[in-house]
Enzyme design. Structure first.
Site, PDB file in Angstrom:
ATOM      1  CE  LYS A 206       0.311 -10.928  -1.495  1.00  9.12           C
ATOM      2  NZ  LYS A 206       1.677 -10.445  -1.771  1.00  9.12           N
ATOM      3  CD  GLU A 287      -2.543  -5.253  14.217  1.00 10.34           C
ATOM      4  OE1 GLU A 287      -2.159  -4.164  14.657  1.00 10.34           O
ATOM      5  OE2 GLU A 287      -3.653  -5.739  14.523  1.00 10.34           O
ATOM      6  CB  CYS A 321       4.030   0.247  11.247  1.00  6.66           C
ATOM      7  SG  CYS A 321       4.694  -0.997  12.341  1.00  6.66           S
ATOM      8  CD  GLU A 420       2.297   4.415   7.348  1.00  4.58           C
ATOM      9  OE1 GLU A 420       1.581   3.890   6.480  1.00  4.58           O
ATOM     10  OE2 GLU A 420       2.793   3.782   8.305  1.00  4.58           O
TER      11      GLU A 420
HETATM   12  P1  NAD Z   1       0.670  -2.815   1.429  1.00  2.00           P
HETATM   13  O1  NAD Z   1      -0.643  -2.594   2.073  1.00  2.00           O
HETATM   14  O2  NAD Z   1       0.936  -2.158   0.143  1.00  2.00           O
HETATM   15  O3  NAD Z   1       0.900  -4.384   1.185  1.00  2.00           O
HETATM   16  C1  NAD Z   1       0.812  -5.317   2.248  1.00  2.00           C
HETATM   17  C2  NAD Z   1       0.481  -6.674   1.681  1.00  2.00           C
HETATM   18  O4  NAD Z   1      -0.823  -6.639   1.091  1.00  2.00           O
HETATM   19  C3  NAD Z   1       1.418  -7.120   0.562  1.00  2.00           C
HETATM   20  O5  NAD Z   1       1.686  -8.487   0.700  1.00  2.00           O
HETATM   21  C4  NAD Z   1       0.611  -6.843  -0.679  1.00  2.00           C
HETATM   22  O6  NAD Z   1       0.969  -7.659  -1.762  1.00  2.00           O
HETATM   23  C5  NAD Z   1      -0.790  -7.176  -0.219  1.00  2.00           C
HETATM   24  N1  NAD Z   1      -1.861  -6.571  -0.992  1.00  2.00           N
HETATM   25  C6  NAD Z   1      -1.835  -5.451  -1.748  1.00  2.00           C
HETATM   26  N2  NAD Z   1      -3.048  -5.226  -2.298  1.00  2.00           N
HETATM   27  C7  NAD Z   1      -3.860  -6.217  -1.871  1.00  2.00           C
HETATM   28  C8  NAD Z   1      -5.234  -6.515  -2.071  1.00  2.00           C
HETATM   29  N3  NAD Z   1      -6.014  -5.753  -2.823  1.00  2.00           N
HETATM   30  N4  NAD Z   1      -5.755  -7.603  -1.462  1.00  2.00           N
HETATM   31  C9  NAD Z   1      -4.988  -8.388  -0.659  1.00  2.00           C
HETATM   32  N5  NAD Z   1      -3.677  -8.144  -0.448  1.00  2.00           N
HETATM   33  C10 NAD Z   1      -3.125  -7.074  -1.032  1.00  2.00           C
HETATM   34  O7  NAD Z   1       1.772  -2.428   2.526  1.00  2.00           O
HETATM   35  P2  NAD Z   1       3.357  -2.464   2.383  1.00  2.00           P
HETATM   36  O8  NAD Z   1       3.791  -1.331   1.513  1.00  2.00           O
HETATM   37  O9  NAD Z   1       3.816  -3.828   2.058  1.00  2.00           O
HETATM   38  O10 NAD Z   1       3.804  -2.196   3.889  1.00  2.00           O
HETATM   39  C11 NAD Z   1       3.881  -0.934   4.453  1.00  2.00           C
HETATM   40  C12 NAD Z   1       2.689  -0.636   5.335  1.00  2.00           C
HETATM   41  O11 NAD Z   1       2.582  -1.639   6.339  1.00  2.00           O
HETATM   42  C13 NAD Z   1       2.806   0.669   6.067  1.00  2.00           C
HETATM   43  O12 NAD Z   1       1.568   1.321   6.050  1.00  2.00           O
HETATM   44  C14 NAD Z   1       3.153   0.246   7.499  1.00  2.00           C
HETATM   45  O13 NAD Z   1       2.813   1.184   8.482  1.00  2.00           O
HETATM   46  C15 NAD Z   1       2.388  -1.020   7.611  1.00  2.00           C
HETATM   47  N6  NAD Z   1       2.917  -1.884   8.676  1.00  2.00           N
HETATM   48  C16 NAD Z   1       2.178  -2.040   9.802  1.00  2.00           C
HETATM   49  C17 NAD Z   1       2.663  -2.810  10.857  1.00  2.00           C
HETATM   50  C18 NAD Z   1       1.869  -3.010  12.111  1.00  2.00           C
HETATM   51  O14 NAD Z   1       2.199  -3.908  12.888  1.00  2.00           O
HETATM   52  N7  NAD Z   1       0.844  -2.221  12.365  1.00  2.00           N
HETATM   53  C19 NAD Z   1       3.905  -3.425  10.726  1.00  2.00           C
HETATM   54  C20 NAD Z   1       4.632  -3.246   9.543  1.00  2.00           C
HETATM   55  C21 NAD Z   1       4.122  -2.472   8.520  1.00  2.00           C
END
Ligand code: NAD
Length: 519
Positions: A206, A287, A321, A420
């Site tokens: 997804k 992550e 991130c 963040e």
């Molecule tokens: P997000 O948490 O908003 O969304 C991530 C994914 O989760 C999306 O596909 C979203 O649709 C899904 N999602 C949202 N609500 C959900 C739920 N209740 N249940 C299951 N899935 C759900 O994050 P984002 O805005 O897409 O990405 C940015 C974040 O990702 C930042 O915090 C960044 O630091 C982090 N990030 C971490 C790494 C790492 O390797 N540690 C790498 C890239 C990004």
């Protein structure tokens, strides 16, 4: 026989031929704008009337494509189809599975600029950032293919015990929920998906709502090279509906998530709950976010440090991130480094990134991101001293552009130094000395990346031991981890430290079966 893994080279945009090739790719990709994409479950293409748009954040009125708003029923169907497909995929020899990745890598390499151009349009990456994202995606495919082949030789590591004939086999887990973020729309999606697949699992992917376009085309590489139906299912829709249902489904065996701390923590809790009919404990690979710091002491090469700070803070608009959103400078050099950081930041160009390779910063991802970042800029104005930026940039296309923003004299425990922000906002923090700087660096709940600029051997050794982050860099920026070179993943609230692109990563998607036969 496979040549040894080597990282995919980056494109040199000072070479005019590459600029022309990239512009051509942008034109080709622009000619695809406006399509509607289905869900892909097994061999079915499911088109829905209920769709959502993926837009260009530089010109939000420009809809790139429409995607189906999947529901919990679609999740149920996809998990069932994947469960069936798993029954044969799990017995497909590892080398054969690996060849799907190698084939996908070859095709992505041929169409490299198209994938990068899609990211320029869908998430506003600069050409260089998009090119690095695609290179990383290719690296993941090549690296995990080789790693899986190595894993098949694990029995060689056992201690002989004649007359028993021994084997150690890393078998797959089952059906995985793959839930990536939008900020590395090719690399992270490809890495998370291909690792699970090559290990023998079937997956439901997804993609994030902001970047389903790139994800679809990545999946298409696998479908086109004949991966069996049902092994890789593509499901779009709201995270809190589709993602949540995937996490909670009793037949989901594991969840591979990359995203925010907030959602990661929710998933951790939900995945831990054993559902009626569930016969395993789900594995959760999570992550999450970061509040990464670049630390500079008085012995450092200060010019290099200022450059590292600016690149870490503002590359891809600070939406990594690993972004260095804090710079911790010891008092002796605070003023000097601050001046250099401001000078370099003033030179950064901001605009629609499809204009050309010289645009350094594009838009932030969407209106929610604008609201969040502007909220933190308001908080920062009370917590520190606004030295540069701080405003939205008005454009006639209503793009989500925010000036690169620098706050000075920010206390280490300020909200903008602890939380963040995920945007182009840098907090400069003054430390009394190296000890104090290290203490501030370790004072957040995160632990993803960090950098130290110093020429003092003993301090570097100390940071090596005490700077509590998953990815630590000395005398270089804190972004830009390379597959196979810098296995990537963080500590504490940055996640489960799964080390993507590292030698242990595939173990997370397998379980080891030890067999002994008395001969
Ligand atoms: P997000 O948490 O908003 O969304 C991530 C994914 O989760 C999306 O596909 C979203 O649709 C899904 N999602 C949202 N609500 C959900 C739920 N209740 N249940 C299951 N899935 C759900 O994050 P984002 O805005 O897409 O990405 C940015 C974040 O990702 C930042 O915090 C960044 O630091 C982090 N990030 C971490 C790494 C790492 O390797 N540690 C790498 C890239 C990004």
């Amino acid at each position: 026989m496979l040549p040894e893994f080597r990282n995919e080279p980056l494109t040199d945009f000072s070479d005019e031929a590459n600029v022309i090739a990239f512009r051509d790719a942008l034109e080709r990709v622009k000619s695809m704008i406006g399509r509607t994409y289905p869900l892909i479950i097994g061999d079915e293409r499911i088109e829905l009337d209920d769709t959502f748009p993926s837009v260009n954040p530089a010109r939000p009125d420009e809809v790139l494509a429409y995607f189906a708003n999947g529901t919990a029923e679609h999740v149920d169907k996809a998990v069932k189809v994947a469960t069936q497909a798993f029954e044969t995929w799990k017995y497909t020899p590892a080398e054969e599975r690996a060849r799907y990745l190698l084939r996908a890598a070859a095709e992505m390499r041929r169409r490299k600029h198209e994938f990068s151009a899609m990211m320029v349009l869908e998430v506003g990456k600069s050409w260089a950032e998009a090119d690095a994202d695609t290179a990383e995606a290719i690296d993941f495919l090549e690296y995990y293919a080789r790693l899986m082949m190595k894993l098949t030789r694990s029995s060689d590591l056992l201690t002989p015990y004649p007359p028993e004939q021994l084997s150690l086999e890393y078998i797959p887990l089952g059906v995985g929920a793959i839930i990536p973020p939008w900020n590395f729309p090719n690399a992270i999606v490809t890495g998370m998906t291909s690792a699970a697949l090559v290990a023998g699992n079937a997956v439901v992917l997804k993609p994030a709502e902001q970047s389903p376009w790139v994800a679809y085309h990545m999946c298409e590489l696998f479908w086109e090279c004949g991966i069996p139906a049902g092994v890789l299912n593509y499901l779009t829709g709201p995270g809190e509906v589709v993602g949540a249902a995937m996490v909670e489904h009793p037949k989901t065996r594991f969840v591979s998530f990359t995203g925010s701390r907030e959602v990661g923590v929710q998933i951790y809790e939900k995945a831990a709950k054993v559902q009626p009919g569930q016969i395993w404990l789900k594995r959760a690979v999570l992550e999450m976010g970061g509040k990464d710091a670049v630390l500079v002491d008085e012995t450092a090469d200060l010019a290099a440090a200022a450059q590292g700070i600016v690149a870490s803070a503002f590359g891809f608009q600070g939406q990594k991130c690993s972004a260095g959103s804090r710079a911790i400078l010891v008092a002796d050099v605070y003023d000097h480094v601050t001046e250099q950081v401001l000078e370099l930041t003033r030179k950064l160009t901001v605009g629609a990134t499809d204009a050309g390779p010289d645009v350094y910063m594009g838009p932030v991802i969407d209106q929610d991101a604008v609201n969040k970042i502007m909220y933190y800029i308001e908080i920062g104005s009370a917590e520190g001293e606004l030295l540069l930026g701080g405003h939205l940039i008005e454009t006639d296309t209503n793009g989500y552009f925010i000036e690169p923003t620098v706050f000075g004299n920010v206390p280490g425990d300020a909200r903008i130094a602890q939380e963040e922000i995920f945007g182009p906002v840098l907090a400069l923090i003054r430390a009394e000395n190296f000890d104090h700087a290290l203490e501030i660096a370790n004072s957040t709940e995160y632990g993803l990346t960090g950098a130290v600029y110093s020429r003092d051997r003993r301090r570097l050794e100390r940071a090596r031991r005490e700077f509590h982050v998953g990815n630590l860099y000395f005398n270089r920026k804190c972004t830009g981890a390379l597959v196979g070179v810098h296995p990537f993943g963080g500590f504490n609230m940055s996640g489960t430290d799964s080390k993507a692109g590292g030698p242990d990563y595939l173990l997370l998607f397998t379980q080891a079966k030890s067999v002994a036969e008395r001969l």
